[in-house]
Write a protein that holds these residues in place. Structure first.
Motif, mmCIF file in Angstrom:
data_model
loop_
_atom_site.group_PDB
_atom_site.id
_atom_site.type_symbol
_atom_site.label_atom_id
_atom_site.label_comp_id
_atom_site.label_asym_id
_atom_site.label_seq_id
_atom_site.Cartn_x
_atom_site.Cartn_y
_atom_site.Cartn_z
ATOM 1 N N ALA A 1 -1.156 -12.060 13.574
ATOM 2 C CA ALA A 1 -2.326 -12.663 14.018
ATOM 3 C C ALA A 1 -1.909 -13.367 14.590
ATOM 4 O O ALA A 1 -2.719 -14.034 16.553
ATOM 5 N N GLY A 2 -0.829 -14.576 14.518
ATOM 6 C CA GLY A 2 -0.869 -15.666 15.437
ATOM 7 C C GLY A 2 0.042 -14.906 17.139
ATOM 8 O O GLY A 2 -0.616 -15.694 18.232
ATOM 9 N N PHE A 3 1.033 -14.329 16.912
ATOM 10 C CA PHE A 3 1.537 -13.232 18.247
ATOM 11 C C PHE A 3 0.219 -12.779 19.434
ATOM 12 O O PHE A 3 0.525 -13.186 20.231
ATOM 13 N N LEU A 4 -0.984 -12.050 18.392
ATOM 14 C CA LEU A 4 -1.959 -12.043 19.058
ATOM 15 C C LEU A 4 -2.897 -12.910 19.384
ATOM 16 O O LEU A 4 -4.312 -12.255 20.275
ATOM 17 N N GLY A 5 -2.448 -14.042 19.283
ATOM 18 C CA GLY A 5 -3.309 -15.413 19.777
ATOM 19 C C GLY A 5 -4.870 -15.492 18.702
ATOM 20 O O GLY A 5 -5.930 -15.846 18.857
ATOM 21 N N LEU A 6 -4.698 -14.778 17.447
ATOM 22 C CA LEU A 6 -5.955 -14.912 16.923
ATOM 23 C C LEU A 6 -5.602 -15.834 15.887
ATOM 24 O O LEU A 6 -5.597 -15.788 14.989
ATOM 25 N N ASP A 7 -6.614 -17.485 16.132
ATOM 26 C CA ASP A 7 -6.226 -18.534 15.752
ATOM 27 C C ASP A 7 -7.097 -18.784 14.728
ATOM 28 O O ASP A 7 -6.670 -18.783 13.051
ATOM 29 N N LYS A 8 -8.209 -17.723 14.255
ATOM 30 C CA LYS A 8 -9.062 -18.261 12.988
ATOM 31 C C LYS A 8 -8.093 -17.625 12.010
ATOM 32 O O LYS A 8 -8.142 -18.094 10.627
ATOM 33 N N LEU A 9 -7.915 -16.113 11.756
ATOM 34 C CA LEU A 9 -7.289 -15.122 11.125
ATOM 35 C C LEU A 9 -5.528 -15.744 11.063
ATOM 36 O O LEU A 9 -5.396 -15.773 9.474
ATOM 37 N N THR A 10 -5.183 -16.600 11.554
ATOM 38 C CA THR A 10 -3.803 -17.139 11.999
ATOM 39 C C THR A 10 -3.460 -18.473 10.713
ATOM 40 O O THR A 10 -4.022 -18.224 9.919
ATOM 41 N N GLU A 11 -4.982 -19.360 10.760
ATOM 42 C CA GLU A 11 -5.254 -20.335 9.541
ATOM 43 C C GLU A 11 -5.471 -20.059 8.710
ATOM 44 O O GLU A 11 -5.234 -20.315 7.814
ATOM 45 N N LEU A 12 -6.084 -19.690 8.261
ATOM 46 C CA LEU A 12 -7.020 -18.317 6.954
ATOM 47 C C LEU A 12 -5.770 -18.012 6.494
ATOM 48 O O LEU A 12 -6.100 -18.427 5.307
ATOM 49 N N THR A 13 -5.065 -17.038 7.146
ATOM 50 C CA THR A 13 -4.026 -16.312 6.268
ATOM 51 C C THR A 13 -2.829 -17.122 5.265
ATOM 52 O O THR A 13 -2.678 -17.238 5.139
ATOM 53 N N HIS A 14 -2.696 -18.613 6.732
ATOM 54 C CA HIS A 14 -1.539 -19.467 5.736
ATOM 55 C C HIS A 14 -2.440 -20.313 4.863
ATOM 56 O O HIS A 14 -1.306 -20.567 4.068
ATOM 57 N N LYS A 15 -3.813 -19.885 4.976
ATOM 58 C CA LYS A 15 -4.094 -20.749 3.786
ATOM 59 C C LYS A 15 -3.578 -20.169 2.331
ATOM 60 O O LYS A 15 -3.399 -20.827 1.424
ATOM 61 N N GLY A 16 -3.941 -18.739 2.310
ATOM 62 C CA GLY A 16 -3.838 -17.636 1.879
ATOM 63 C C GLY A 16 -2.851 -17.893 1.530
ATOM 64 O O GLY A 16 -2.935 -17.618 -0.236
ATOM 65 N N GLU A 17 -1.778 -17.915 2.374
ATOM 66 C CA GLU A 17 -0.170 -17.789 1.657
ATOM 67 C C GLU A 17 0.307 -18.815 1.163
ATOM 68 O O GLU A 17 0.836 -18.514 0.296
ATOM 69 N N ASP A 18 -0.403 -20.039 1.167
ATOM 70 C CA ASP A 18 0.196 -21.105 0.527
ATOM 71 C C ASP A 18 0.028 -20.596 -0.669
ATOM 72 O O ASP A 18 0.620 -21.151 -1.233
ATOM 73 N N ILE A 19 -1.456 -20.738 -1.401
ATOM 74 C CA ILE A 19 -2.203 -20.736 -2.567
ATOM 75 C C ILE A 19 -0.813 -19.406 -3.305
ATOM 76 O O ILE A 19 -0.580 -20.040 -4.316
ATOM 77 N N LEU A 20 -0.354 -18.245 -2.192
ATOM 78 C CA LEU A 20 -0.108 -17.421 -3.073
ATOM 79 C C LEU A 20 1.248 -17.658 -3.264
ATOM 80 O O LEU A 20 2.421 -17.168 -4.625
ATOM 81 N N ASN A 21 2.045 -18.321 -2.400
ATOM 82 C CA ASN A 21 3.126 -19.129 -1.853
ATOM 83 C C ASN A 21 3.601 -20.145 -4.398
ATOM 84 O O ASN A 21 4.703 -19.306 -5.302
ATOM 85 N N LYS A 22 3.132 -20.699 -3.401
ATOM 86 C CA LYS A 22 2.675 -21.640 -4.891
ATOM 87 C C LYS A 22 2.538 -20.615 -5.949
ATOM 88 O O LYS A 22 3.709 -21.087 -7.448
#
Length: 530
Positions: A1-22
């Motif tokens: 998503a980041g590579f394709l410049g989809l900023d909102k999707l990148t931000e959302l998935t990073h937040k979701g990934e942070d939760i899953l990672n913990k």
């Protein structure tokens, strides 16, 4: 998503990934609040992806969702969760992707372990030189293991192949026509046997017919199996539905699913989804009481809905059972009378089962007020229509105060059915065998009349008779038997009817085809066959 410049999707998935990672690192246990955040991120991802695919932009309002996810991450870091929330375990059911990830993760972890052990043992330079041979052996064994694992991974991939659904439909169509050809061949074989009994060519034809009959049956079974899909594909949507409804309506409900391995035809899977959604929502809304009411009735505050599937002969049974308040037949009758769907005199004559079946009437609803879950008078009549369209039956069993069980019985496949061939005047008809209870021959004198309708007594029950002569324009001369009447007793749900026929020909597997636009819809006729 980041590579394709989809900023909102990148931000959302990073937040979701942070939760899953913990969660993955074990910094926190999964609870209701964290699960809500994960599902929120999942839903918003779906919304965003749909917007990107259709509108080629990211114009979806995300700030509120990002704030909720950020707040959850802060609470995880501070471990700021109310202890009253029960910790819940992740579902043990793994998706194929999850299973694959786990498989390759295990491979990687084993390889990393071996590499770590290798480095720990051989760190000093002297030992490295001394044990060069040992090192190369280890490397070889690691390579061999990698190759073996890759081979086994490849092997698992090669076991299945994706096929376009249209090809399967075409294949089934060809097999259906082959079944008709087999039936015709068997018929010709019988005729030739009666004409040239004992001739060598007749014996040869009989053997060839038997061989083709066997092979066609085998081919038919294989094609049917290729179209079979596990009902888990439909069932797996319901935990989320029940969870969301519980959150919205303040009820605590546990959904138990069994028999998700049960397989049925692809066409049925597609058609049965909506009726099941209606039934589960009904159990949730009308069946299960709120926690306070349940406690007053000495029940557990947590309600249960049990969704199950199983095979029974050539049928599949799907049942939805709850431990709620049940259905009171008298209450149902009063509701139907108040809505003008039933007269009071008719209500008095009704059996308990007939009263329960009133809930399938169009426009019938027991909800006091219209909500987003129920009360619109649309639902159970739609369920009944859809199930009947699939040549299935639906049965209700309920005990007041203890709960309700609704069972749907469906044929395994819709394409080829075993049927009983009967004759009405000079017309041959087929009655689906899964609806037939029994066939009886009765004397004309044993047929009685009640309110102008013909009936017969069978053991301890009265069975109404149905005449189907009027369905066909058969003006040819036909001499009816004036002493005896053949009757085929069929069942629809809890009801039994006797169909009057003039002759019984036998049983055959038949392929049902639509009548086509030229003939249109003929009442009482499902389709045609050769």
């Amino acid at each position: 998503a980041g590579f394709l410049g989809l900023d909102k999707l990148t931000e959302l998935t990073h937040k979701g990934e942070d939760i899953l990672n913990k969660l993955r690192k074990g910094e926190v246990k999964l609870n209701s609040i964290i699960m809500d955040s994960i599902l929120l991120a999942y839903d918003k991802m779906g919304e965003l992806l749909y917007c990107i695919e259709t509108n080629k932009n990211e114009e979806v309002e995300l700030q509120d969702s990002i704030d909720i996810l950020s707040d959850t991450i802060k609470r995880i870091e501070k471990n700021d969760f109310d202890e009253s929330f029960e910790n819940i375990e992740m579902s043990s059911v793994e998706t194929t992707e999850a299973a694959e990830e786990k498989f390759f993760a295990n491979i990687n972890s084993e390889e990393n372990k071996e590499e770590e052990n290798f480095l720990d043992e051989e760190t000093p330079e002297e030992l490295l030189i001394k044990d060069e041979k040992k090192v190369s052996e280890k490397e070889t064994s690691v390579d061999t293991q990698k190759q073996n694992k890759t081979k086994s991974a490849d092997k698992s991939v090669d076991n299945s192949i994706r096929v376009d659904v249209q090809r399967l439909d075409d294949l089934l169509n060809i097999v259906s026509e082959l079944v008709l050809g087999r039936n015709r061949l068997a018929q010709v074989n019988t005729e030739i046997n009666s004409l040239y009994e004992g001739a060598q060519v007749t014996k040869n034809l009989s053997e060839a017919t038997k061989q083709i009959d066997l092979m066609t049956t085998e081919l038919q079974l294989v094609v049917m199996k290729t179209r079979m899909i596990k009902i888990g594909k439909v069932f797996n949507k319901f935990p989320r539905l029940v969870r969301d409804l519980s959150k919205e309506n303040g009820k605590d409900i546990e959904l138990i699913i069994t028999g998700e391995e049960t397989e049925l035809d692809k066409t049925l899977i597609e058609e049965i989804n909506d009726p099941l959604v209606h039934l589960v929502r009904n159990s949730f809304d009308h069946g299960i009481e709120d926690p306070d009411t349940r406690i007053k009735k000495n029940k557990s505050p947590k309600g249960k809905i049990h969704l199950s599937a199983s095979h029974e002969g050539n049928n599949i049974l799907i049942s939805i059972e709850d431990d709620g308040k049940g259905i009171d037949p008298e209450f149902i009758k009063e509701k139907a009378i108040s809505k003008g769907l039933l007269s009071r005199d008719k209500a008095k004559e009704m059996t308990r089962q007939e009263a329960l079946n009133l809930i399938f009437l169009p426009g019938f609803s027991t909800a006091e007020k219209v909500t987003n879950v129920s009360g619109r008078g649309v639902g159970m009549d739609v369920v009944k229509t859809n199930v009947t369209k699939l040549r299935g039956t639906i049965i209700i069993d309920s005990v007041v105060g203890a709960g309700t069980k609704i069972t749907i019985r469906l044929p395994l496949t819709l394409a080829i059915i075993p049927g009983m061939i009967v004759r009405v005047k000079n017309t041959q008809l087929i009655i689906p065998l899964n609806s037939v209870f029994e066939v009886v021959r009765r004397s004309i004198n044993e047929i009685s009349t009640i309110n102008g309708s013909e009936v017969i007594r069978m053991r301890d029950e009265i069975v109404p008779l149905v005449t189907v002569d009027h369905l066909f324009r058969d003006d040819s001369e036909f001499k009816k038997n004036i002493e005896w009447q053949y009757i085929v007793v069929v069942g629809i749900g809890e009801k039994k009817f006797g169909i009057k026929v003039d002759g019984l020909i036998g049983q055959k597997e038949v392929v049902i085809k639509p009548l086509g636009n030229y003939l249109g819809t003929v009442p009482g006729v499902a389709g045609s066959t050769i």
